[in-house]
Design an enzyme around this catalytic site. Structure first.
Site, PDB file in Angstrom:
ATOM      1  CG  HIS A 156      40.569  10.541  30.532  1.00  0.00           C
ATOM      2  ND1 HIS A 156      39.693  10.716  29.491  1.00  0.00           N
ATOM      3  CD2 HIS A 156      40.976   9.248  30.463  1.00  0.00           C
ATOM      4  CE1 HIS A 156      39.555   9.567  28.829  1.00  0.00           C
ATOM      5  NE2 HIS A 156      40.333   8.659  29.399  1.00  0.00           N
ATOM      6  CB  SER A 277      51.253  39.303  39.284  1.00  0.00           C
ATOM      7  OG  SER A 277      50.243  40.241  39.609  1.00  0.00           O
ATOM      8  CE  LYS A 283      49.316  34.560  40.005  1.00  0.00           C
ATOM      9  NZ  LYS A 283      48.870  33.192  39.799  1.00  0.00           N
ATOM     10  CD  GLU A 290      50.064  31.186  31.259  1.00  0.00           C
ATOM     11  OE1 GLU A 290      49.838  32.394  31.081  1.00  0.00           O
ATOM     12  OE2 GLU A 290      50.046  30.642  32.380  1.00  0.00           O
TER      13      GLU A 290
END
Ligand code: ARG
Length: 458
Positions: A156, A277, A283, A290
């Site tokens: 979970h 970024s 970043k 992804e």
């Protein structure tokens, strides 16, 4: 170029429709397979008396020339051709003249494309299987060097029980093994000779299908030409195997991504697979993971696309079937690229031991071990579960770790607790207590790694 079907037509084909129906931009990927089939077919045409020995060798020579040139990446075919079959026909005609027109005896593009696509699926499917093996090997190498890295395993998305990082890596190998199994199962549907089916009814020539099958390395000949004409289940089976593969990869990617959230990762993706970024200078985003996670959606869409094309389609050939290529090539090429990058990403992963240690500050991961401890002292598991629940709740309310709660207080909740209870709050002790096959016990993990190395390295 003259069409393979022009005879009965008085009008020229509408130019827009001609472009719309052309498939050469996609199906030129079948070129090598079509040429292989052409060679086998020419030999069969000689055997049944359609071609003389001289014609046969002339055609075989021309086909070989095209194949060699193609292999060297130097074959340029007419980009305006309707499809790969027409483009080859045109190229052969330029080499051997009207003799090329005899090649299309005893066959149709329906059986040709079906055979060609099967050969493509066989070859590319095997490449994908091999790529999965290579990835599994990298995963096992990572498992081997992270056997001593213990951390909270999650359910979970919450800390649950202590496991080793190697144990998690081994889970990835198992997931990929199932995907690989599906890819292998799909292979049986590619392994069929369908030449001789013609358009739908078979052909009126003594085409030696056994010989063709032998030449193409196929072990079975189809039992129904009408079925073959409209069958794309073999493409579906590869697309569905790739979809499962993509799904497993997306779950692995998600595991790694979750690790990258606040506080740093135990399993760190190398910078070479990240991007920055354009606005936020600090970043470093794990974009590869992804893209990999998202790609499962692309594979599923391709599978679904073909399912939609096939649903309710009458048996035997319908031109709708041509759309299968779009889905097939897209999934095959993307899955190969994905596996390739995944393998390199895994090779360069770094396991951060300090981070694993820091995560183990959450001693709730020992709660199950504590319940097991009490059970071994004669308390029913149900009762032990309740007692430990109260201890955990006490710890939370007083912001104190389990190992820092005094024995007197522990005994208040769990009367059977003794001084040795504090041995439990140790990650190595926790994994060593596991006894079952496939568990996170270090010996079991070692055994599994050995199994995988033997299986994968042959
Ligand atoms: N490009 C076609 C396909 O992929 C080849 C078969 C054409 N057959 C036909 N009857 N028009 O399905």
């Amino acid at each position: 170029m003259k069409k393979l079907w022009g005879g009965r037509f008085k009008k020229k084909i509408d130019a827009g429709f001609e472009r719309f129906s052309a498939s050469f931009a996609l199906d030129r990927r079948l070129l090598a397979y079509d040429l292989e089939i052409d060679a086998a077919h020419v030999k069969a045409l000689q055997k049944c008396g359609v071609l003389s020995a001289a014609e046969t060798s002339k055609l075989l020579g021309a086909i070989k020339e095209l194949a060699d040139k193609h292999q060297k990446g130097r074959l340029i075919l007419n980009a305006g051709a309707e499809d790969v079959h027409s483009a080859i026909q045109e190229a052969l005609k330029a080499k051997v003249g009207d003799l090329a027109d005899k090649l299309h005896t005893a066959r149709s593009r329906n059986d040709l494309v079906s055979q060609s696509a099967r050969l493509y699926c066989r070859a590319e499917g095997l490449k994908i299987i091999e790529a999965v093996r290579k990835l599994q090997l990298e995963i096992i190498r990572q498992a081997e060097s992270s056997q001593d890295v213990l951390l909270p395993g999650m359910t979970h998305l919450q800390n649950a029980q202590v496991v080793s990082q190697a144990h998690i890596f081994l889970a990835y190998a198992e997931m990929l093994e199932r995907a690989q199994l599906n890819l292998r199962t799909a292979q049986t549907l590619f392994d069929v000779c369908v030449l001789g089916c013609g358009a739908l009814a078979g052909v009126a020539y003594d085409l030696d299908q056994k010989m063709i099958a032998r030449d193409l390395g196929l072990s079975r000949i189809t039992d129904n030409s009408y079925d073959v004409s409209g069958d794309r289940d073999f493409v579906l089976s590869l697309l569905s195997a790739i979809t499962l593969l993509g799904l497993e990869l997306s779950r692995i990617a998600e595991d790694l991504l979750i690790g990258q959230t606040r506080g740093g990762a135990v399993v760190e993706l190398d910078e070479a697979f990240c991007t920055g970024s354009s606005m936020m200078p600090q970043k470093k985003n794990a974009d590869f993971l992804e893209l990999a996670r998202g790609m499962a959606g692309v594979f599923a869409a391709n599978l679904n696309g073909l399912l939609m094309v096939l649903k309710g389609l009458a048996s035997s050939y319908n031109r709708d079937l041509q759309w299968d290529k779009k889905f097939l090539f897209d999934s095959v090429e993307r899955s190969q690229a994905l596996l390739d990058i995944f393998t390199r990403a895994f090779r360069t992963l770094r396991v951060n031991r300090d981070r694993a240690k820091a995560l183990l500050k959450d001693e709730s991961v020992y709660a199950t071990d504590l319940a097991d401890y009490l059970t071994k002292k004669g308390v029913s598991f149900h009762e032990a579960h309740r007692q430990v629940g109260e201890i955990v709740s006490f710890g939370e309310a007083n912001a104190v770790a389990l190992s820092k709660i005094g024995l007197d207080i522990l005994k208040r909740f769990a009367p059977k607790a003794e001084g040795d209870v504090y041995d439990l709050f140790d990650a190595l002790h926790s994994v060593q207590m596991k006894k079952t096959q496939g568990s996170t016990n270090p010996n079991e993990v070692k055994k599994q790694i050995k199994k995988w190395k033997e299986r994968l390295e042959v």
